[in-house]
Enzyme design. Structure first.
Site, PDB file in Angstrom:
ATOM      1  N   GLY A  19     -52.388 -16.293  48.077  1.00 58.36           N
ATOM      2  CA  GLY A  19     -53.350 -16.063  47.239  1.00 58.36           C
ATOM      3  C   GLY A  19     -53.550 -17.284  46.486  1.00 58.36           C
ATOM      4  N   ASP A  20     -52.479 -17.827  46.068  1.00 55.58           N
ATOM      5  CA  ASP A  20     -52.344 -19.131  45.614  1.00 55.58           C
ATOM      6  C   ASP A  20     -53.221 -20.290  46.176  1.00 55.58           C
ATOM      7  OD1 ASP A  20     -51.217 -21.081  43.277  1.00 55.58           O
ATOM      8  OD2 ASP A  20     -50.013 -22.045  44.885  1.00 55.58           O
ATOM      9  N   ALA A  21     -53.130 -20.362  47.411  1.00 52.74           N
ATOM     10  CA  ALA A  21     -53.857 -21.081  48.188  1.00 52.74           C
ATOM     11  C   ALA A  21     -55.342 -20.736  48.036  1.00 52.74           C
ATOM     12  CB  ALA A  21     -53.381 -21.383  49.600  1.00 52.74           C
TER      13      ALA A  21
END
Length: 142
Positions: A19-21
């Site tokens: 999700g960070d990416a």
């Protein structure tokens, strides 16, 4: 929409990593669509959206919009034991950002990209835009 509670899903920490990416990609896509074109300005503008503090604010905006299984995943990620947070970030902000990233990661992993984009759009719609855009002149650029 698929249920994101399935035991066949990766761990909340792995989903937050993904999700960070995804969050970074969606921020970059949004900024390019808004007319940012120079790498330095893109990076500076993106920084206003990707900090744990900014993501915590974004999480507050989307929490009421989450389905039951999305909210459950958010809570699991928020309460996960890992706290490899930077020293300058409040624990609550880091945990909120982790929960938000886990939801984005799960939706992306399951192919629910439209849902991920809709939540991202709602999360960032009220955020103030950085002042400089790509077309802004700083004196000598052509």
């Amino acid at each position: 929409m698929q249920d994101i509670r399935g035991s066949d899903l990766p761990t909340p920490a792995a989903l937050a990593y993904l999700g960070d990416a995804v969050h970074g990609l969606l921020v970059r896509e949004m900024l390019v669509a808004r007319g940012y074109a120079q790498a330095g300005r893109l990076h500076g503008a993106a920084a206003a959206y990707v900090t744990a503090q900014a993501q915590a604010v974004q999480a507050e905006r989307i929490l009421p919009l989450l389905t039951g299984s999305e909210a459950d995943l958010y809570r699991r990620a928020y309460n996960s034991g890992h706290l490899n947070r930077p020293r300058h970030v409040a624990v609550a902000d880091y945990r909120s950002a982790t929960g938000w990233e886990a939801v984005l990661g799960a939706l992306w992993y399951l192919g629910e990209t439209d849902r991920a984009r809709k939540l991202f759009s709602r999360a960032t719609e009220e955020q103030s835009e950085p002042e400089e855009k790509a077309g802004a002149s700083d004196g000598g650029e052509i």
